[in-house]
Scaffold this motif. Structure first.
Motif, PDB file in Angstrom:
ATOM      1  N   LYS A 112       0.847  -1.194   0.000  1.00  0.00           N
ATOM      2  CA  LYS A 112       0.000   0.000   0.000  1.00  0.00           C
ATOM      3  C   LYS A 112       0.880   1.241   0.000  1.00  0.00           C
ATOM      4  N   VAL A 113       0.826   1.977  -1.097  1.00  0.00           N
ATOM      5  CA  VAL A 113       1.625   3.194  -1.235  1.00  0.00           C
ATOM      6  C   VAL A 113       0.792   4.381  -0.769  1.00  0.00           C
ATOM      7  N   THR A 114       1.330   5.146   0.188  1.00  0.00           N
ATOM      8  CA  THR A 114       0.572   6.284   0.737  1.00  0.00           C
ATOM      9  C   THR A 114       1.319   7.606   0.628  1.00  0.00           C
ATOM     10  N   ASP A 115       2.504   7.590   0.013  1.00  0.00           N
ATOM     11  CA  ASP A 115       3.324   8.808  -0.029  1.00  0.00           C
ATOM     12  C   ASP A 115       3.654   9.239  -1.456  1.00  0.00           C
ATOM     13  N   ALA A 116       2.779   8.923  -2.410  1.00  0.00           N
ATOM     14  CA  ALA A 116       3.015   9.305  -3.804  1.00  0.00           C
ATOM     15  C   ALA A 116       1.747   9.887  -4.399  1.00  0.00           C
ATOM     16  N   GLN A 117       1.902  10.671  -5.458  1.00  0.00           N
ATOM     17  CA  GLN A 117       0.751  11.210  -6.167  1.00  0.00           C
ATOM     18  C   GLN A 117       0.197  10.177  -7.133  1.00  0.00           C
ATOM     19  N   VAL A 118      -1.123  10.171  -7.275  1.00  0.00           N
ATOM     20  CA  VAL A 118      -1.767   9.267  -8.222  1.00  0.00           C
ATOM     21  C   VAL A 118      -1.434   9.700  -9.639  1.00  0.00           C
ATOM     22  N   LYS A 119      -1.078   8.736 -10.467  1.00  0.00           N
ATOM     23  CA  LYS A 119      -0.822   9.015 -11.877  1.00  0.00           C
ATOM     24  C   LYS A 119      -1.671   8.097 -12.738  1.00  0.00           C
ATOM     25  N   GLY A 121      -2.949   5.262 -14.894  1.00  0.00           N
ATOM     26  CA  GLY A 121      -2.546   3.864 -14.928  1.00  0.00           C
ATOM     27  C   GLY A 121      -2.416   3.235 -13.558  1.00  0.00           C
ATOM     28  N   ASP A 122      -2.385   4.054 -12.500  1.00  0.00           N
ATOM     29  CA  ASP A 122      -2.298   3.509 -11.142  1.00  0.00           C
ATOM     30  C   ASP A 122      -3.592   2.791 -10.760  1.00  0.00           C
ATOM     31  N   THR A 123      -3.450   1.793  -9.905  1.00  0.00           N
ATOM     32  CA  THR A 123      -4.614   1.170  -9.282  1.00  0.00           C
ATOM     33  C   THR A 123      -4.761   1.770  -7.896  1.00  0.00           C
ATOM     34  N   VAL A 124      -5.911   2.359  -7.629  1.00  0.00           N
ATOM     35  CA  VAL A 124      -6.120   3.039  -6.360  1.00  0.00           C
ATOM     36  C   VAL A 124      -7.350   2.482  -5.662  1.00  0.00           C
ATOM     37  N   TYR A 125      -7.389   2.665  -4.356  1.00  0.00           N
ATOM     38  CA  TYR A 125      -8.573   2.355  -3.562  1.00  0.00           C
ATOM     39  C   TYR A 125      -9.071   3.669  -2.983  1.00  0.00           C
ATOM     40  N   LEU A 126     -10.335   3.993  -3.222  1.00  0.00           N
ATOM     41  CA  LEU A 126     -10.849   5.288  -2.826  1.00  0.00           C
ATOM     42  C   LEU A 126     -12.247   5.192  -2.233  1.00  0.00           C
ATOM     43  N   ASN A 127     -12.562   6.178  -1.418  1.00  0.00           N
ATOM     44  CA  ASN A 127     -13.901   6.357  -0.879  1.00  0.00           C
ATOM     45  C   ASN A 127     -14.471   7.647  -1.422  1.00  0.00           C
ATOM     46  N   TYR A 128     -15.772   7.700  -1.603  1.00  0.00           N
ATOM     47  CA  TYR A 128     -16.406   8.947  -2.028  1.00  0.00           C
ATOM     48  C   TYR A 128     -17.856   8.993  -1.568  1.00  0.00           C
ATOM     49  N   GLY A 170      -4.995  10.104   1.451  1.00  0.00           N
ATOM     50  CA  GLY A 170      -5.279  10.869   2.649  1.00  0.00           C
ATOM     51  C   GLY A 170      -5.882  12.231   2.374  1.00  0.00           C
ATOM     52  N   GLU A 171      -5.690  12.763   1.158  1.00  0.00           N
ATOM     53  CA  GLU A 171      -6.284  14.048   0.801  1.00  0.00           C
ATOM     54  C   GLU A 171      -7.778  13.891   0.538  1.00  0.00           C
ATOM     55  N   GLU A 172      -8.558  14.866   0.980  1.00  0.00           N
ATOM     56  CA  GLU A 172      -9.975  14.897   0.619  1.00  0.00           C
ATOM     57  C   GLU A 172     -10.168  15.989  -0.418  1.00  0.00           C
ATOM     58  N   PHE A 173     -10.844  15.661  -1.509  1.00  0.00           N
ATOM     59  CA  PHE A 173     -11.024  16.612  -2.603  1.00  0.00           C
ATOM     60  C   PHE A 173     -12.340  16.345  -3.302  1.00  0.00           C
ATOM     61  N   THR A 203     -11.724  10.588  -1.253  1.00  0.00           N
ATOM     62  CA  THR A 203     -10.450  10.374  -0.569  1.00  0.00           C
ATOM     63  C   THR A 203      -9.795   9.117  -1.130  1.00  0.00           C
ATOM     64  N   VAL A 204      -8.563   9.252  -1.577  1.00  0.00           N
ATOM     65  CA  VAL A 204      -7.790   8.083  -1.994  1.00  0.00           C
ATOM     66  C   VAL A 204      -7.202   7.455  -0.744  1.00  0.00           C
ATOM     67  N   GLU A 205      -7.554   6.204  -0.491  1.00  0.00           N
ATOM     68  CA  GLU A 205      -7.031   5.519   0.694  1.00  0.00           C
ATOM     69  C   GLU A 205      -5.569   5.127   0.486  1.00  0.00           C
ATOM     70  N   TYR A 206      -5.283   4.505  -0.658  1.00  0.00           N
ATOM     71  CA  TYR A 206      -3.899   4.149  -0.970  1.00  0.00           C
ATOM     72  C   TYR A 206      -3.782   3.770  -2.440  1.00  0.00           C
TER      73      TYR A 206
END
Length: 380
Positions: A112-119, A121-128, A170-173, A203-206
């Motif tokens: 779980k990567v939590t210290d990078a910006q989403v680009k 092609g990334d696979t992300v887990y998010l809540n909305y 961790g950012e909420e947008f 929010t992107v969880e990771y």
């Protein structure tokens, strides 16, 4: 021998499993949710109905091709005395390593990567949580259960995925989108969200990182592989894997020798027609699973059109018919017949369901192939 051989094939193919389409849950990824920002929610009409597949078409109840004596079409070599090249039977260290890698593959865990910006092609887990005019709406939220998204896949409605890029876990947008005017369900019924602007507090969880696989240790073998394979230690696993790979290589070499040693005539047209019909129905069924017509499905598979796809089926049918004639010719020579007890031994309590699904002819044809394989493996 049969179970060991099947196991050996599974060792090689195991890495390919688990790559199919899955439903990840969450409102944003549920195609039948009335308010999900999912691109696939808009459909022009009802999905095509999947056809039944005539697996036993052209076969009799003994598992043989109807009105076909294979020995009239095949001249068999001395198939019990093949000389197989030693180099074709050697199990290499690379094969062993690949087999072990495949066995550990189902137990890999993504970091779980939590210290990078989403680009892209990334696979992300998010809540909305989605809202229209400040009011949350039913089905517009993940409910706190992070949902999986491959950014740039086009899974969500236009504009949603692009706004994920650049944010960190961790950012909420806010993600601001407008549902398409033709936003509809699988039956073509326009949904209440069609044409409306919505805001999704996101929010992107990771970000899913590299997958880490367990080491092939005694503990791993005993915990994860003992039930299926009977191994308790790495030493036992090495012995079993090497034996199974050896049998697989021997089988491959036998098939190559058999193919080279047989002289065959063109297969009866009835066989080819049946094989083409089966594979065409199978392709239509696969297309229907994705809610697609065959023409669109084959284009996604790399064919120009249905005609090109059918031409390929015809070409493949000729090769498959030759192989089946060879196996049936050996069965005729050996007097091989499938009995009820053979079906029960192979399928147990699932026997009736298997026959209902595939037909008695197809079931017996496959068991005949197993029996012929046993003869070849035992006598060489």
């Amino acid at each position: 021998m049969k179970k060991n051989f099947i196991r050996a094939v599974c060792l090689i193919l195991a890495l390919g499993l688990g790559l199919g389409l899955v439903s990840c849950g969450g409102a944003a990824s549920a195609p039948d949710s009335s308010s999900a920002p999912n691109a696939d929610s808009a459909a022009e009409g009802a999905a095509p109905e999947a056809p039944s597949i005539p697996y036993s078409d052209g076969l009799d109840d003994n598992g043989l091709w109807k009105d076909v004596k294979a020995l009239d079409y095949v001249t068999l070599p001395d198939y019990k005395n093949f000389e197989l090249p030693a180099e074709d039977l050697a199990v290499t260290d690379e094969m062993m390593a690949d087999a072990k890698k495949n066995l550990t593959a189902p137990y890999g865990e993504a970091t779980k990567v939590t210290d990078a910006q989403v680009k892209d092609g990334d696979t992300v887990y998010l809540n909305y949580v989605g809202s229209v005019d400040g009011e949350e709406f039913e089905g517009g939220s993940t409910g706190g259960n992070a949902t999986r998204l491959v950014v740039g896949s086009g899974s969500y409605i236009p504009g949603f995925e692009e706004q994920i890029v650049g944010h960190k876990p961790g950012e909420e947008f806010d993600v601001n989108v407008t549902f398409p005017e033709d936003y509809s369900d699988a039956n073509g019924e326009k949904l209440p969200m069609a044409g409306k602007a919505a805001v999704f507090k996101t929010t992107v969880e990771y970000i899913e990182g590299e997958t880490v696989y367990p080491e092939f240790t005694d503990e791993f073998v005993n915990d994860k592989l003992s039930t299926q394979y009977g191994w308790k230690t790495v030493a036992e696993a090495d012995e079993g894997i090497r034996k199974d790979l050896g049998e697989m290589l021997k089988y491959r070499a036998l098939m190559a020798a058999l193919d080279e040693g047989c002289e065959t005539k063109d297969a009866p047209q009835s066989m080819l027609d049946s094989m083409i019909a089966i594979n065409l129905a199978s392709a239509k069924a696969s297309a229907a699973q994705f809610g697609m017509e065959l023409g669109d499905f084959v284009k996604l598979s790399g064919f120009a059109d249905e005609e090109a796809f059918t031409e390929k089926l015809t070409e493949d049918a000729k090769d498959a018919a030759r192989q089946q004639l060879i196996f049936q010719a050996i069965a005729e020579t050996e007097g091989i017949q499938v009995q009820d007890k053979d079906i029960e031994e192979a399928f147990g309590e699932n026997k009736d369901k298997v026959i209902e699904t595939y037909g008695l002819g197809y079931v017996k044809m496959n068991l005949i192939a197993d029996m012929v394989s046993d003869v070849l493996m035992t006598e060489n």
